[in-house]
Design a protein around this motif. Structure first.
Motif, PDB file in Angstrom:
ATOM      1  N   CYS A 359       5.814   0.141   0.484  1.00 20.86           N
ATOM      2  CA  CYS A 359       5.531   0.428  -0.935  1.00 20.86           C
ATOM      3  C   CYS A 359       4.691   1.691  -1.109  1.00 20.86           C
ATOM      4  CB  CYS A 359       4.845  -0.769  -1.578  1.00 20.86           C
ATOM      5  SG  CYS A 359       5.916  -2.214  -1.666  1.00 20.86           S
ATOM      6  N   ASP A 373       1.631   2.027  -8.460  1.00 20.14           N
ATOM      7  CA  ASP A 373       1.249   0.627  -8.551  1.00 20.14           C
ATOM      8  C   ASP A 373      -0.186   0.538  -9.058  1.00 20.14           C
ATOM      9  OD1 ASP A 373       3.534  -0.753  -7.810  1.00 20.14           O
ATOM     10  OD2 ASP A 373       3.089  -0.583  -5.660  1.00 20.14           O
ATOM     11  N   SER A 390       4.661  -5.372  -7.526  1.00 21.81           N
ATOM     12  CA  SER A 390       4.689  -3.966  -7.137  1.00 21.81           C
ATOM     13  C   SER A 390       5.817  -3.231  -7.867  1.00 21.81           C
ATOM     14  CB  SER A 390       4.894  -3.830  -5.627  1.00 21.81           C
ATOM     15  OG  SER A 390       5.160  -2.490  -5.285  1.00 21.81           O
ATOM     16  N   ASN A 391       5.462  -2.232  -8.656  1.00 15.64           N
ATOM     17  CA  ASN A 391       6.466  -1.407  -9.329  1.00 15.64           C
ATOM     18  C   ASN A 391       7.275  -0.605  -8.323  1.00 15.64           C
ATOM     19  OD1 ASN A 391       5.612  -2.246 -11.874  1.00 15.64           O
ATOM     20  ND2 ASN A 391       4.136  -0.555 -12.071  1.00 15.64           N
TER      21      ASN A 391
END
Length: 624
Positions: A359, A373, A390-391
């Motif tokens: 990520c 995030d 989490s984007n």
């Protein structure tokens, strides 16, 4: 010779001449021929003929008069009889509307949410009022109106036999008008809609206008069932046009309206409204809304919007307050949307549940776009990506899926089309056509951006996951009953729309991934001691209305969840708009506790057995 007074010598001569004339006339009448016939005299036969002709003429005139009279009587009896009888009937009787009783609206346990009570209304027959100003001076103070206004009303309807003056009077007004007995005025029973629980479930029920017609909510949607058909009363009147008695054999009784049994439960509705009010006040927010559903059937158990209003006094609230935002206002959902794209990835085998995805420590650059995030994350499992919200992780999942797969499944979930819940004003939401998606869409949609969905669409899609992948049509009406309480139409069992997901994918998402959101992720404040809760938090920025971009320091906090996780019986969605950011705005902090309160009370009320004591969880602030 003695003379009498007043006698003259020549006074006897005229008398002898008169005697001779009389004698001659008598001879002529005797027919002795001594009298001479002159040209002006007629024979006896001619006189008789004249007399006969005159008599015949008189008899003819009498006959014609009698004949004309007979014809007139015949016309009155045969031709004009209906008209004359109608005229006499109109003078002696009157016709008044006979209101149909509007059907009741009750909750799933028979508790009355909307009822009907009879109240008296004042009408007038303007043609029977000789002294309009005098009558107005008597009546106006009782109605709380200026006498000139009452006079104007009567004069403007002078050619009519019926005119309303005041509707739905209180008991004191009606009693005073009966005491006054003003000629040409009368009272009639009308039905008034009442809502005994006040504002409870106002946005579901809607309200009825002054003329008895449903204007919003269930009242408007089911108007043809609830309203019934009005009848008419025929009454005998006295000379002052006051009612004497009801002519029952000449009256047409109304057909009363049907009753509605809703899927709502008043107790659960109360739990939801109280919890929303608490969250609204605590975070000094602009508004809040919530829905509680049975995921197995699609029954809406509670639905609320705050601020709310009292349908008994609906005019005191503006259109914005009365609007059912659960149906009418699509929102950009934010992170609460992530489980749906996650289901697509699992169904298409684009990810494995335990797969590690990098990520990028909180900053991911893709093309010309930078994604962030709230908290930086390195390697996360797919389950962890949703649990930690989490984007960046979801953007990477979206790139693996591609636009075609995502659009197909999201359309199947029901986004972009009305749910058919059975309430007026439902919006389609906004799911752009696939042709308008681009590379930004690929990474935005998985984060809950670039689309707008209604809260009813969101919880319906959640229930599809909870219901082993089958999308159901939500409903608020359980049954329609006749006026005497017999079932007319029932809506038993779930109404399936389509299968969206394989059973195993739906169960994995519900019982494992969304459980981890509550046990180890952003939804910890939704946890219950005796029930395993599943859910997802969301924190979305509020888009500007006048131009592109987002309002500064304005957020929509959300939480959707259900319990017990092993066999979900109650699903809930809570949204709080524009909480004061200094007090908190993340979904895990603002809305998760509200949902927990609703779930706890509802599960206990429905006597759903606990699924075992769960591990005590620290209720720390979360950043969903």
């Amino acid at each position: 010779m003695r003379r009498r007074a007043g006698w003259r010598p020549d006074s006897g001569r005229p008398r002898r001449q008169e005697a001779n004339a009389v004698g001659s006339g008598m001879k002529a009448l005797r027919g002795d021929g001594s009298a001479s016939r002159t040209g002006g005299e007629q024979p006896a036969s001619a006189v008789t003929s004249v007399r006969k002709t005159g008599a015949l003429a008189i008899f003819a005139l009498i006959f014609l008069a009698l004949a004309a009279l007979g014809v007139r009587v015949a016309l009155l009896e045969v031709v004009d009889r209906p008209r004359l009888l109608a005229w006499a009937d109109n003078q002696q009787t009157g016709e008044l509307p006979w209101s149909a009783r509007r059907g009741f609206i009750v909750d799933r346990r028979g508790r009355v949410l909307a009822g009907t009570r009879e109240q008296e209304s004042l009408f007038a027959d303007p043609s029977m009022i000789d002294d309009v100003p005098g009558a107005a001076r008597l009546v106006a103070p009782v109605l709380g109106l200026p006498p000139d206004q009452v006079s104007q009303t009567l004069r403007s309807r002078a050619n009519r036999r019926f005119a309303w003056l005041a509707r739905l009077l209180d008991e004191t007004q009606a009693a005073e008008l009966r005491r006054l007995r003003v000629p040409g005025f009368g009272l009639i029973q009308e039905c008034r809609r009442t809502y005994p629980s006040g504002s409870l479930a106002a946005h579901v029920l809607g309200f009825v206008g002054r003329d008895g017609i449903g204007l919003e909510g269930i009242e408007a949607r089911y108007e043809k069932h609830l309203a019934g058909v009005a009848g008419r009363r025929r009454i005998l009147r006295d000379a002052a046009r006051r009612a004497i008695c009801l002519l029952e054999d000449r009256s047409d009784p109304p057909r009363h309206g049907h009753h509605l049994v809703l899927t709502l439960d008043s107790v659960i509705q109360m739990y939801l409204e109280e919890a929303l009010a608490g969250g609204l006040a605590k975070f000094e927010a602009e508004s809040a809304l919530g829905i509680v559903m049975d995921p197995r059937t699609g029954d809406v158990l509670a639905l609320a919007c705050l601020p709310t209003y009292d349908p008994n006094a609906f005019n005191s609230a503006g259109p914005d307050t009365r609007r059912n935002r659960v149906l009418t206002d699509p929102v950009e959902p934010g992170s609460v949307f992530k489980p749906f794209v996650g289901c697509v990835a699992l169904a298409e085998r684009m990810v494995r549940l335990d797969e590690q995805i990098f990520c990028h420590n909180g900053l991911y650059v893709t093309g010309k776009r930078e994604l962030h995030d709230v908290r930086p994350h390195g390697w996360l499992t797919f389950e962890g990506i949703i649990a930690k919200s989490s984007n960046i992780g979801m953007a990477i999942v979206g790139q693996r899926l591609g636009n075609v797969r995502m659009h197909h499944y999201l359309k199947a979930f029901g986004f972009g089309e009305p749910t058919g819940v059975g309430l007026p004003g439902e919006s389609d939401g906004l799911l752009m056509p696939l042709s308008k998606w681009n590379s930004y869409s690929t990474t935005s949609v998985p984060m809950g951006q670039e689309l707008a969905i209604t809260p009813i669409q969101l919880i319906s899609a959640l229930c599809a996951i909870l219901n082993d992948g089958v999308l159901l049509r939500p409903r608020v009406v359980k049954a329609i009953l006749t006026a005497d309480g017999r079932p007319l139409e029932t809506f038993a069992g779930p109404q399936e729309r389509r299968r969206v997901l394989p059973v195993d994918v739906a169960r994995t998402m519900a019982r494992q991934v969304m459980v981890s959101v509550v046990t180890a992720g952003t939804g910890k404040q939704a946890a219950l001691a005796n029930y395993q809760v599943l859910g997802k938090t969301g924190t979305a920025q509020v888009p500007r209305r006048d131009r592109r971009g987002y309002e500064e320091d304005a957020y929509l906090s959300s939480f959707m969840g259900a319990a017990p996780a092993g066999d979900p019986r109650v699903a809930v969605l809570v949204m709080i708009r524009k909480p004061r950011s200094a007090l908190g705005y993340y979904g895990g902090r603002v809305t998760a506790p509200v949902a927990r309160e609703v779930l706890a009370k509802t599960l206990a009320y429905l006597k759903i057995p606990p699924d075992g004591e769960t591990e005590s969880l620290a209720l720390a602030d979360a950043d969903g």
